[in-house]
Enzyme design. Structure first.
Site, short mmCIF file in Angstrom:
data_model
loop_
_atom_site.label_atom_id
_atom_site.label_comp_id
_atom_site.label_asym_id
_atom_site.label_seq_id
_atom_site.Cartn_x
_atom_site.Cartn_y
_atom_site.Cartn_z
CD1 TRP A 111 -3.04 1.61 0.78
CD2 TRP A 111 -1.49 2.32 1.92
NE1 TRP A 111 -3.38 2.92 1.01
CE2 TRP A 111 -2.33 3.35 1.84
CE3 TRP A 111 -0.43 2.86 2.87
CZ2 TRP A 111 -2.78 4.54 2.44
CZ3 TRP A 111 -0.19 4.05 3.55
CH2 TRP A 111 -1.46 4.94 3.41
CG HIS A 112 3.35 2.44 3.24
ND1 HIS A 112 2.72 1.28 3.92
CD2 HIS A 112 3.28 3.44 3.85
CE1 HIS A 112 2.50 1.91 5.25
NE2 HIS A 112 2.74 3.29 5.34
N GLY A 113 3.89 1.63 -1.34
CA GLY A 113 4.62 1.98 -2.48
C GLY A 113 4.63 1.08 -3.36
#
Length: 502
Positions: A321-323
């Protein structure tokens, strides 16, 4: 628009707040429309072309929410809403990642334009997925499109969170008092905003070059033991004050309009375990992953083995989700393993009486684990992260700054015999140490913003250190005003918050 920009501080925030309260006296609905327009303008400031995407996402989810709320074929509409949201997020955030890996596997290049990641798409998508699930659970409902538009686009949380629940924000807009000037709440908001601004400009932005310098060196090749640790610790503290600063400024901006948003950050580097770390770092994301992924997967109700598997799955997806990159997958996997080990340890060894030495050991272990994981979070490639890891483990040699040799005296020869070398280092890398020690002391010794302003019970005893308890007084106003003024004077070209990239 950036919170740490002159336009936002002196034009946008005062103008929007003034219009909000002037209109709110006559018509709360007019004030809501005004706030919606301001929020859309705030988003369009970055790139007006993506305003259509944001509004289209809001309209779609509002209609799906109405269908779910109607009570017919609810599972179908919920599934359609979640899948569509995830496909939208997947296209903009992960299409480039997928194509890059497809090229590596197949050996064939694809002639396609790079897809630009719209600002805040991860946050407004997750916020709306949570809304759809809450409607399905009969925990939320919104019949007025304008209010739903405000919920999804309210500018303090739009770009980098927190991830909101409808039930914790929108009922506040149903209270007539929200649209009347509350000077104490405004004082709280300005205090949060001033603290966040100082954290971002004076602390995070000043230690950032030390992290960048070392990670760039690692991208080009090897780094020594001390260099690697200075770089990793610098980034650890940069991210802390950057994200903490944004969270404070978001809370402060919302309070200017009488809205109290959930806490998203609460001294995570004081944690004595990884479990505690995830209860205090990006708290609304951790809540989302727990409530909408971990628990539906079975949580801890399906046996120890499945529980640990669920933890790994959730953290891998949290990392992704972060990257869109393998470094984020590794970061999530590391935290999944940390949590697995932490839960297994707690199951095997029940909590014992508090012990200062044991707690200190727990803190050191937790902090080192977090720092190691942040290396993958920051690195631009797995190779860069591996180079940093080699340096941090001493596999690239132990190099000390040449100027330090005189301090060791006769011990210098002994250190050299053990494999240490003394060599000139850049002034930037040497200068990192005072920043690291000072910022770490702030993290560990001082109360966080919520404790200081809202709880009014700082870690130090209030009776002995009463001045540490926040009060809406002239002294505090002047002090925080001076801090904010100094921070504003240091604004050059405003730098983006790190979480804008996620």
């Amino acid at each position: 628009m950036l919170f740490n920009s002159i336009e936002c501080i002196f034009v946008f925030l005062p103008g929007v707040a003034l219009g909000y309260f002037v209109l709110g006296k006559r018509s709360p609905n007019a004030a809501i429309v005004w706030l919606v327009a301001a929020s859309l303008a705030f988003y369009a400031w970055w790139d007006p072309r993506y305003l259509t995407l944001l509004v289209g996402s809001v309209v779609f989810n509002y209609l799906i929410g109405r269908r779910i709320g109607a009570g017919r074929y609810t599972a179908f509409w919920l599934a359609l809403g979640i899948v569509t949201n995830l496909c939208l997020l997947g296209y903009y955030k992960y299409a480039n990642f997928f194509l890059d890996n497809l090229v590596l596997v197949s050996g064939h290049a694809f002639s396609v334009d790079r897809i630009i990641l719209p600002l805040g798409i991860s946050f407004f998508t997750f916020t709306q997925i949570a809304y759809l699930v809450d409607v399905w659970r009969s925990e939320a409902r919104e019949y007025h499109f304008t209010k739903y538009l405000l919920f999804a686009t309210f500018f303090p949380h739009l770009i980098a969170g927190p991830i909101l629940h409808h039930k914790e924000i929108m009922p506040q807009f149903d209270d007539a008092q929200t649209f009347r000037v509350n000077w104490e709440r405004i004082a709280e908001g300005l205090s949060f905003f001033a603290l966040g601004l100082a954290k971002k400009i004076l602390l995070a932005d000043n230690i950032a070059p030390y992290a960048t310098d070392v990670f760039e060196a690692a991208r080009m090749g090897s780094v020594s033991f001390l260099e690697a640790w200075q770089g990793s610790l610098s980034y650890t503290l940069q991210l802390y004050f950057d994200f903490s600063g944004y969270c404070d400024m978001a809370i402060g901006a919302a309070l200017l309009f009488g809205i109290r948003m959930p806490v998203n950050f609460a001294s995570p580097y004081k944690s004595l375990s990884i479990i505690e770390f995830w209860r205090t770092w990006h708290m609304t994301l951790a809540r989302f992953l727990r409530d909408y992924l971990y628990i539906p997967l079975g949580g801890n109700r399906v046996g120890e083995l499945r529980r640990y598997l669920n933890l790994i799955i959730v953290m891998l997806l949290g990392g992704l989700w972060h990257g869109a990159g393998w470094t984020f997958v590794v970061w999530g996997g590391l935290h999944g393993m940390y949590l697995l080990i932490n839960h297994a340890w707690r199951s095997a060894f029940r909590a014992s009486a508090p012990n200062i030495a044991l707690n200190a050991a727990y803190w050191v272990l937790t902090f080192i684990c977090v720092v190691f994981a942040w290396v993958f979070f920051r690195a631009d490639s797995l190779q860069t992260a591996i180079n940093m890891m080699y340096g941090m483990l001493g596999l690239q040699g132990f190099v000390l700054e040449l100027n330090y040799r005189a301090y060791f005296g006769p011990l210098a020869h002994w250190l050299e015999a053990l494999g240490f070398t003394f060599a000139p280092a850049t002034q930037m890398r040497v200068a990192a140490l005072p920043w690291i020690l000072g910022l770490l002391a702030i993290c560990l010794a001082l109360p966080n913003s919520q404790q200081w302003i809202w709880d009014k019970k700082p870690l130090l005893a209030a009776k002995q250190f009463g001045l540490l308890c926040w009060r809406p007084t002239t002294v505090y106003g002047l002090t925080l005003g001076a801090l904010a003024t100094y921070a504003i004077s240091k604004i050059g070209q405003p730098s983006e918050f790190l979480y804008f990239n996620f």
